[in-house]
Every structure is written in structure tokens, then in C-alpha cells.
Design a protein around this motif. Structure first.
Motif, PDB file in Angstrom:
ATOM      1  N   LEU A   1       3.615  82.303  89.624  1.00 37.65           N
ATOM      2  CA  LEU A   1       2.165  82.168  89.788  1.00 37.65           C
ATOM      3  C   LEU A   1       1.670  80.856  89.203  1.00 37.65           C
ATOM      4  O   LEU A   1       2.329  80.237  88.375  1.00 37.65           O
ATOM      5  CB  LEU A   1       1.455  83.328  89.083  1.00 37.65           C
ATOM      6  CG  LEU A   1       1.777  84.745  89.568  1.00 37.65           C
ATOM      7  CD1 LEU A   1       2.739  85.433  88.641  1.00 37.65           C
ATOM      8  CD2 LEU A   1       0.502  85.546  89.684  1.00 37.65           C
ATOM      9  N   ARG A   2       0.472  80.477  89.603  1.00 35.30           N
ATOM     10  CA  ARG A   2      -0.166  79.290  89.036  1.00 35.30           C
ATOM     11  C   ARG A   2      -1.494  79.614  88.342  1.00 35.30           C
ATOM     12  O   ARG A   2      -2.047  78.757  87.663  1.00 35.30           O
ATOM     13  CB  ARG A   2      -0.420  78.238  90.131  1.00 35.30           C
ATOM     14  CG  ARG A   2       0.847  77.590  90.668  1.00 35.30           C
ATOM     15  CD  ARG A   2       0.506  76.461  91.626  1.00 35.30           C
ATOM     16  NE  ARG A   2       1.707  75.750  92.060  1.00 35.30           N
ATOM     17  CZ  ARG A   2       2.428  76.083  93.120  1.00 35.30           C
ATOM     18  NH1 ARG A   2       2.064  77.123  93.864  1.00 35.30           N
ATOM     19  NH2 ARG A   2       3.504  75.394  93.435  1.00 35.30           N
ATOM     20  N   SER A   3      -1.991  80.815  88.527  1.00 28.00           N
ATOM     21  CA  SER A   3      -3.278  81.172  87.935  1.00 28.00           C
ATOM     22  C   SER A   3      -3.056  81.912  86.619  1.00 28.00           C
ATOM     23  O   SER A   3      -2.400  82.954  86.597  1.00 28.00           O
ATOM     24  CB  SER A   3      -4.084  82.054  88.899  1.00 28.00           C
ATOM     25  OG  SER A   3      -5.328  82.369  88.346  1.00 28.00           O
ATOM     26  N   PHE A   4      -3.608  81.363  85.547  1.00 25.79           N
ATOM     27  CA  PHE A   4      -3.452  81.949  84.216  1.00 25.79           C
ATOM     28  C   PHE A   4      -4.816  82.271  83.609  1.00 25.79           C
ATOM     29  O   PHE A   4      -5.792  81.559  83.841  1.00 25.79           O
ATOM     30  CB  PHE A   4      -2.727  80.973  83.283  1.00 25.79           C
ATOM     31  CG  PHE A   4      -1.277  80.763  83.616  1.00 25.79           C
ATOM     32  CD1 PHE A   4      -0.295  81.534  83.030  1.00 25.79           C
ATOM     33  CD2 PHE A   4      -0.897  79.781  84.528  1.00 25.79           C
ATOM     34  CE1 PHE A   4       1.043  81.348  83.340  1.00 25.79           C
ATOM     35  CE2 PHE A   4       0.437  79.585  84.838  1.00 25.79           C
ATOM     36  CZ  PHE A   4       1.410  80.377  84.244  1.00 25.79           C
TER      37      PHE A   4
ATOM     38  N   PHE B   1       2.311  64.533  79.805  1.00 31.02           N
ATOM     39  CA  PHE B   1       3.445  64.100  80.632  1.00 31.02           C
ATOM     40  C   PHE B   1       3.661  64.969  81.871  1.00 31.02           C
ATOM     41  O   PHE B   1       4.625  64.788  82.597  1.00 31.02           O
ATOM     42  CB  PHE B   1       4.744  63.963  79.808  1.00 31.02           C
ATOM     43  CG  PHE B   1       5.187  65.173  79.030  1.00 31.02           C
ATOM     44  CD1 PHE B   1       5.724  66.273  79.666  1.00 31.02           C
ATOM     45  CD2 PHE B   1       5.122  65.170  77.642  1.00 31.02           C
ATOM     46  CE1 PHE B   1       6.178  67.364  78.947  1.00 31.02           C
ATOM     47  CE2 PHE B   1       5.567  66.263  76.902  1.00 31.02           C
ATOM     48  CZ  PHE B   1       6.096  67.360  77.560  1.00 31.02           C
ATOM     49  N   LEU B   2       2.745  65.901  82.137  1.00 32.36           N
ATOM     50  CA  LEU B   2       2.810  66.655  83.388  1.00 32.36           C
ATOM     51  C   LEU B   2       2.374  65.778  84.553  1.00 32.36           C
ATOM     52  O   LEU B   2       1.524  64.894  84.401  1.00 32.36           O
ATOM     53  CB  LEU B   2       1.900  67.878  83.327  1.00 32.36           C
ATOM     54  CG  LEU B   2       2.311  69.032  82.419  1.00 32.36           C
ATOM     55  CD1 LEU B   2       1.238  70.122  82.463  1.00 32.36           C
ATOM     56  CD2 LEU B   2       3.668  69.595  82.807  1.00 32.36           C
ATOM     57  N   GLY B   3       2.923  66.033  85.737  1.00 29.29           N
ATOM     58  CA  GLY B   3       2.473  65.345  86.933  1.00 29.29           C
ATOM     59  C   GLY B   3       1.053  65.736  87.287  1.00 29.29           C
ATOM     60  O   GLY B   3       0.565  66.794  86.875  1.00 29.29           O
ATOM     61  N   ASP B   4       0.369  64.898  88.041  1.00 29.07           N
ATOM     62  CA  ASP B   4      -1.051  65.122  88.345  1.00 29.07           C
ATOM     63  C   ASP B   4      -1.298  66.456  89.045  1.00 29.07           C
ATOM     64  O   ASP B   4      -2.254  67.167  88.711  1.00 29.07           O
ATOM     65  CB  ASP B   4      -1.584  63.978  89.215  1.00 29.07           C
ATOM     66  CG  ASP B   4      -1.696  62.670  88.443  1.00 29.07           C
ATOM     67  OD1 ASP B   4      -1.723  62.720  87.197  1.00 29.07           O
ATOM     68  OD2 ASP B   4      -1.761  61.609  89.088  1.00 29.07           O
ATOM     69  N   PHE B   5      -0.462  66.816  90.011  1.00 34.45           N
ATOM     70  CA  PHE B   5      -0.667  68.097  90.702  1.00 34.45           C
ATOM     71  C   PHE B   5      -0.555  69.260  89.733  1.00 34.45           C
ATOM     72  O   PHE B   5      -1.377  70.187  89.756  1.00 34.45           O
ATOM     73  CB  PHE B   5       0.333  68.270  91.843  1.00 34.45           C
ATOM     74  CG  PHE B   5       0.300  69.644  92.453  1.00 34.45           C
ATOM     75  CD1 PHE B   5      -0.714  69.994  93.337  1.00 34.45           C
ATOM     76  CD2 PHE B   5       1.251  70.595  92.126  1.00 34.45           C
ATOM     77  CE1 PHE B   5      -0.768  71.278  93.892  1.00 34.45           C
ATOM     78  CE2 PHE B   5       1.209  71.869  92.668  1.00 34.45           C
ATOM     79  CZ  PHE B   5       0.195  72.208  93.557  1.00 34.45           C
TER      80      PHE B   5
ATOM     81  N   ALA C   1      -1.536  73.983  85.420  1.00 37.54           N
ATOM     82  CA  ALA C   1      -0.679  74.325  84.278  1.00 37.54           C
ATOM     83  C   ALA C   1      -1.369  74.143  82.935  1.00 37.54           C
ATOM     84  O   ALA C   1      -0.945  74.723  81.934  1.00 37.54           O
ATOM     85  CB  ALA C   1       0.603  73.503  84.323  1.00 37.54           C
ATOM     86  N   THR C   2      -2.434  73.366  82.893  1.00 39.68           N
ATOM     87  CA  THR C   2      -3.142  73.163  81.631  1.00 39.68           C
ATOM     88  C   THR C   2      -3.877  74.422  81.181  1.00 39.68           C
ATOM     89  O   THR C   2      -4.358  74.487  80.051  1.00 39.68           O
ATOM     90  CB  THR C   2      -4.146  72.004  81.757  1.00 39.68           C
ATOM     91  OG1 THR C   2      -4.995  72.234  82.884  1.00 39.68           O
ATOM     92  CG2 THR C   2      -3.416  70.679  81.945  1.00 39.68           C
TER      93      THR C   2
ATOM     94  N   LEU D   1      -8.280  79.039  90.786  1.00 43.44           N
ATOM     95  CA  LEU D   1      -7.505  77.852  91.136  1.00 43.44           C
ATOM     96  C   LEU D   1      -8.307  76.940  92.056  1.00 43.44           C
ATOM     97  O   LEU D   1      -9.200  77.402  92.766  1.00 43.44           O
ATOM     98  CB  LEU D   1      -6.216  78.266  91.839  1.00 43.44           C
ATOM     99  CG  LEU D   1      -5.168  78.996  91.008  1.00 43.44           C
ATOM    100  CD1 LEU D   1      -4.099  79.570  91.929  1.00 43.44           C
ATOM    101  CD2 LEU D   1      -4.555  78.070  89.973  1.00 43.44           C
ATOM    102  N   PRO D   2      -7.975  75.649  92.098  1.00 46.94           N
ATOM    103  CA  PRO D   2      -8.565  74.772  93.111  1.00 46.94           C
ATOM    104  C   PRO D   2      -8.302  75.351  94.496  1.00 46.94           C
ATOM    105  O   PRO D   2      -7.246  75.944  94.750  1.00 46.94           O
ATOM    106  CB  PRO D   2      -7.826  73.449  92.903  1.00 46.94           C
ATOM    107  CG  PRO D   2      -7.387  73.480  91.481  1.00 46.94           C
ATOM    108  CD  PRO D   2      -7.092  74.909  91.174  1.00 46.94           C
TER     109      PRO D   2
END
Length: 203
Positions: free
Chosen positions: A34-37, A83-87, A92-93, A176-177
């Protein structure tokens, strides 16, 4: 979700999107990325339960080459975010815990360990399954600046950096966006016939 349910029964969203070809414990299908936290914190007891599970993975010569760098405070997380990628920064933040998975390329006697990445992948798999059992969600992230991470976290050269793991509790897809929301479903898999070969690889 209670422990018996996640182990013994498919969740509704998984049941609607996944089907195994052969008999399989529901736990394996219930684990998805998942991406939604939510902003709910993960207790140290639960976090270290995941790391304990990872630490019991099999490894060549029992070398246990995996290493985990943990970020859970605001200060630690800010460093990881840098250091995470922009996407990946788009989602993830929000995760309350980030783990950097690394592995030692050398054995204790100094010889190269050709199995270090393979073994550390097994440890990540154990961690992800234990997270599902605990009602947590995980997502492995390959999109990050490894050199920047190495410098900021003072990682020695004999450790190879593999992935950042986001850990937390499932949030609402609507948070999420919009461009990412359509991805927030359990993914399917290739047919076994595409990845399993009996005797030899067919053309």
C-alpha cells in the motif's frame, strides 16, 4: 484486523483483486504494498516484532548479512525523506517508520558473500509477512538516492543498500494524490506457467 482473520481469511479488497492458482494460506495474498498511511505511530514492541521476524530468515552459512537502519523520530525521518525519489516523497513521507535494508557483502573472515542480497531479500519477506500478521502495512521502495543515503547515514562501503521500507497502518485511498489513487489496489501476479519451468527453461 485480528490475527486469526488475517491469517485464515482473505480481506474483502484482496478477495476482489487476487486469486491464487493453487491452495495457499490467505496470509500470503493479504500482504500487498500500500501507499496510503495514517499518522498512527507504530509501537516499539510491534516494530521490533517485525525486525525479529526478519532476523529469523534463512541465510547462507547462517551469516545473517542483513542490516536495518531505522528511522522513527521526526529528525530521523527528515533525513530519510531527503534521499527519497520525488515520486515516493508524494506518499512515503506519511509513513511513521522507514527502514533502510542493507546487507554485508563480506563474510566474517573477509571472503565475499555471494548470497548477501538473496538472503536479505528473504529477511524482507519475513518482515512483510509479520507486518501483515500484526495489522501493519509495508511498501518496499527502490527509488532513492543510494549515495546520498550512504553519506547521510554513514554507511560503510562493505554494506550494499537495497531498499527503503515504509511501515505503518493503512490509511484511506482518498488521502493519496489523485494520480496515485488508482494504483491503491492489491496487484495480481503472472501465471505460474510464465515463471516456473520443469526440467529446463523452454523457449
Amino acid at each position: 484486523m485480528s490475527l486469526p482473520n488475517v491469517v485464515n481469511a482473505l480481506t474483502a479488497e484482496v478477495q476482489a483483486n487476487r486469486k491464487s492458482e493453487y491452495d495457499l494460506a490467505p496470509l500470503f495474498l493479504n500482504r500487498w504494498s500500500l501507499r496510503s498511511f495514517t499518522d498512527q505511530k507504530v509501537s516499539d514492541e510491534d516494530l521490533y516484532s517485525l525486525l525479529e521476524a526478519a532476523h529469523w530468515a534463512p541465510s547462507s552459512y547462517n551469516d545473517q548479512p542483513w542490516r536495518f537502519i531505522v528511522a522513527k523520530t521526526e529528525e530521523q525521518l527528515a533525513v530519510f525523506h531527503s534521499f527519497l525519489g520525488d515520486f515516493n516523497k508524494l506518499w512515503a513521507t506519511k509513513a511513521p517508520v522507514l527502514l533502510l535494508v542493507a546487507s554485508d557483502k563480506q563474510r566474517a573472515n573477509g571472503d565475499p558473500n555471494g548470497a548477501h542480497a538473496f538472503d536479505s531479500g528473504a529477511a524482507w519477506g519475513y518482515l512483510a509477512l509479520q507486518a501483515t500478521i500484526k495489522g501493519l502495512v509495508t511498501h518496499a521502495i527502490g527509488g532513492f538516492d543510494r549515495q546520498q543515503a550512504r553519506e547521510l547515514l554513514q554507511v560503510p562501503d562493505h554494506l550494499e543498500l537495497h531498499a527503503v521500507i515504509a511501515v505503518g497502518y493503512q490509511g484511506e485511498k482518498s488521502q493519496l494524490p489523485e494520480a496515485i489513487q488508482e494504483r491503491e489496489v492489491p496487484s495480481g501476479r503472472r501465471s505460474l506457467r510464465e515463471v516456473v519451468f520443469e526440467g529446463k527453461v523452454s523457449s
